[in-house]
Structure formats: structure tokens, C-alpha cells
Design a protein around this motif. Sequence first.
Motif, short mmCIF file in Angstrom:
data_model
loop_
_atom_site.label_atom_id
_atom_site.label_comp_id
_atom_site.label_asym_id
_atom_site.label_seq_id
_atom_site.Cartn_x
_atom_site.Cartn_y
_atom_site.Cartn_z
N TRP A 131 -10.26 -28.77 36.88
CA TRP A 131 -10.20 -29.81 37.65
C TRP A 131 -9.20 -29.48 38.91
O TRP A 131 -9.47 -29.81 39.85
CB TRP A 131 -10.04 -31.16 37.07
CG TRP A 131 -11.37 -31.61 36.23
CD1 TRP A 131 -11.20 -31.74 34.92
CD2 TRP A 131 -12.43 -32.05 36.88
NE1 TRP A 131 -12.79 -32.15 34.59
CE2 TRP A 131 -13.39 -32.39 35.58
CE3 TRP A 131 -12.69 -32.28 38.20
CZ2 TRP A 131 -14.51 -32.92 35.91
CZ3 TRP A 131 -14.10 -32.99 38.29
CH2 TRP A 131 -14.92 -33.32 37.34
N TYR A 132 -8.27 -28.91 38.50
CA TYR A 132 -7.01 -28.78 39.49
C TYR A 132 -7.48 -27.85 40.56
O TYR A 132 -7.36 -28.10 41.57
CB TYR A 132 -5.88 -28.20 38.70
CG TYR A 132 -4.64 -27.59 39.71
CD1 TYR A 132 -4.01 -28.58 40.34
CD2 TYR A 132 -4.38 -26.60 39.59
CE1 TYR A 132 -3.03 -28.28 41.31
CE2 TYR A 132 -3.44 -26.10 40.42
CZ TYR A 132 -2.67 -27.00 41.37
OH TYR A 132 -1.57 -26.63 42.26
N LYS A 135 -10.86 -28.89 42.85
CA LYS A 135 -10.33 -29.96 43.72
C LYS A 135 -9.78 -29.40 45.01
O LYS A 135 -10.27 -29.65 46.01
CB LYS A 135 -9.37 -30.89 43.03
CG LYS A 135 -8.95 -32.17 44.20
CD LYS A 135 -7.68 -33.04 43.67
CE LYS A 135 -7.45 -34.21 44.54
NZ LYS A 135 -6.29 -34.99 43.84
N ALA A 136 -9.07 -28.20 44.83
CA ALA A 136 -8.57 -27.54 45.82
C ALA A 136 -9.45 -26.82 46.55
O ALA A 136 -9.63 -26.71 47.94
CB ALA A 136 -7.26 -26.59 45.26
N LYS A 138 -12.79 -27.19 46.96
CA LYS A 138 -13.72 -28.26 47.65
C LYS A 138 -12.91 -28.77 49.02
O LYS A 138 -13.29 -28.89 50.08
CB LYS A 138 -14.13 -29.34 46.83
CG LYS A 138 -15.04 -28.98 45.71
CD LYS A 138 -15.84 -30.29 45.05
CE LYS A 138 -16.60 -29.79 43.94
NZ LYS A 138 -17.87 -28.94 44.39
N LYS A 139 -11.71 -28.97 48.65
CA LYS A 139 -10.76 -29.38 50.01
C LYS A 139 -10.80 -28.45 50.92
O LYS A 139 -10.93 -28.57 52.24
CB LYS A 139 -9.37 -29.52 49.40
CG LYS A 139 -8.49 -30.23 50.62
CD LYS A 139 -7.24 -30.57 50.17
CE LYS A 139 -6.14 -31.12 51.11
NZ LYS A 139 -4.84 -31.61 50.65
N GLU A 146 -13.68 -21.78 44.18
CA GLU A 146 -14.50 -22.42 43.19
C GLU A 146 -14.92 -21.70 42.02
O GLU A 146 -15.07 -22.14 40.76
CB GLU A 146 -15.86 -23.01 44.19
CG GLU A 146 -16.57 -24.12 43.06
CD GLU A 146 -17.63 -24.72 44.11
OE1 GLU A 146 -18.64 -25.25 43.41
OE2 GLU A 146 -17.67 -24.78 45.27
#
Length: 290
Positions: A131-132, A135-136, A138-139, A146
Motif C-alpha cells: 500500500w505504501y 500509493k506513491a 499512482k501519484k 507499481e
Amino acid sequence: MDNYNLGLKVSFITIAINVILSAFKIIAGIMGKSNAMLADGVHTLSDVLTTIVVIFGLKVSSKEADKEHPYGHEIYEPIFAQLLSIMLFLTGLYIGYGSIKVLISGNIKTPGVIALVAAIVSIAVKEGMYWYTVKAAKKIKSLSLEADAWHHRSDAFSSVGTFAGILGARMGLKILDPIAGVVVSIFVIKVGIELYIRATKELVDESADDETEGKIIDIAYSVAGVDSVKSLKTRIFGNKLYVDMEITVDGSINVEQGHNIAEEVHDRIEEKIKEVKHCMVHVEPTKTQD
């Protein structure tokens, strides 16, 4: 923090965690006599290597355009993602091979409690890392980051399988330990293949999805003076997007007015859709019926 530095920060943090976790799992696999946990530990160790590849990919793809690469270096992003997917695929094969070898030999031992504890720790840590990282990813719209996130999640799922296998083995069904290793390997191979296909699509000038293209058309029509969007072509370039479109405007206006309308369309598209690296707008006069 810019995209490269954010990706670098995430990658270094995950490398540190993976080194510690891998050592713990391999030791637990050896001490606990668990083939599934030993395979799980090797899988985690492979994550360190793939994250290093991600760092190189982020560094290369974030370079500015130059004489040899006038469109920039973003296309290197899916190339590195392909590399990662191949490594994931090979990791899956290795895990499966080791487990099948144990099944064939019949030399199956009852795993110790430490292997069970290691599986629980691994599930929690690797899911958190997924998750960490995602999240980065996709940002900053990084496919290789990914892919690395999925490496973490595949490790979490492999630890779920490992936990089930070790627990079953400790309850008397010793064969479940290597079987868990085979199941885990199939999942890892599947993820590797899927990521390779996604990365390949970004290397063959695939167009943007219908939703994105619809948004581009809507933005064009929101500009006063645009009579129609005659054609639209989009091209994915790594984590960026190139747009080529033709619009029609009133044929009675002068060249400067037509240019200003096209410029407004160009600016709005690049402003509202961040992944658009460049938008080319061609103007034609609206044909009137005689």
C-alpha cells in the motif's frame, strides 16, 4: 518533492525493510525446517534486486529531453517494468521448482513454530509495503514502481499460502508445506505475465482509454470558437501522453483568431490532464453548405 525523489525515497525504504525481512524469513525457514518459508524468504530477497532496478528506471526516465531523445526519456519506464516482470516470472518458477523437487523426493519435514510466526510477520509487513509503494506509484504514475508494489503484494500472498501450508503441516498434513510453495509460485508467475503485457502496451503507441479521450474532447468543446473536433489521436509514451487533434473553426475569422482558439484548446488540455506531455492542435475552417 518531485517524482524522482519520491520514488527514490520509497525504493530505499522498501530495500531496507526487505533485507531485514528476508534474513528473518530465511533463518526461520532453516531453523523451522520449512521449504515453503525458505522459498518465501528467497522471494523477498528477489524484491531487493527488483527495487534496485526500479531506482535505475526512475533515474533514466526522469531525465530531461536532449538532442538524442527530443521527446524525453519516459519510454524507458515500461522497459524497466518489463525487466521487473521477467524477474517476477523467474522468481515464481524458482519457487515452484524448489517445492516440486521436495514433493517428488518425499523428504518432507514438520515445520517449527518459528516458521509460522515468520509467515504472520511477513503477511503484515509486505501488505503494508504494498500500500505504501502503490500509493506513491499512482501519484507519480510510475509503472515500474507499481510493478515493484505488486512484488510486495505477491510476497504477502505467498506468505498467506506459506502460513496455510505450515499450519497444515504442523497439524499432521506435512505435504501441505511444499504444496503451498507450488500454489504461491503460480500466483507469482501470473502477476509477472500480467505486468509484462501492461508494459508492452506502453511500448507500442497504444492510445489512451475512452474516458481520457472523452475528457480531451469535452475540454476542446469548452473553448469558445471550436465548432467541432474533426479527429483525435492519442499516444501513450511511458507515463505520459501525446495528443494530436484537428478542430474546425469559423472559416471567416482571420489566421490570428484561429491560432488563438487552438492555443486555448492546447493550454486547457495540458493544464487539466496532467499526464499530457504535449498537445498538437491543427485548425481547419468549418465547411459551410452552399
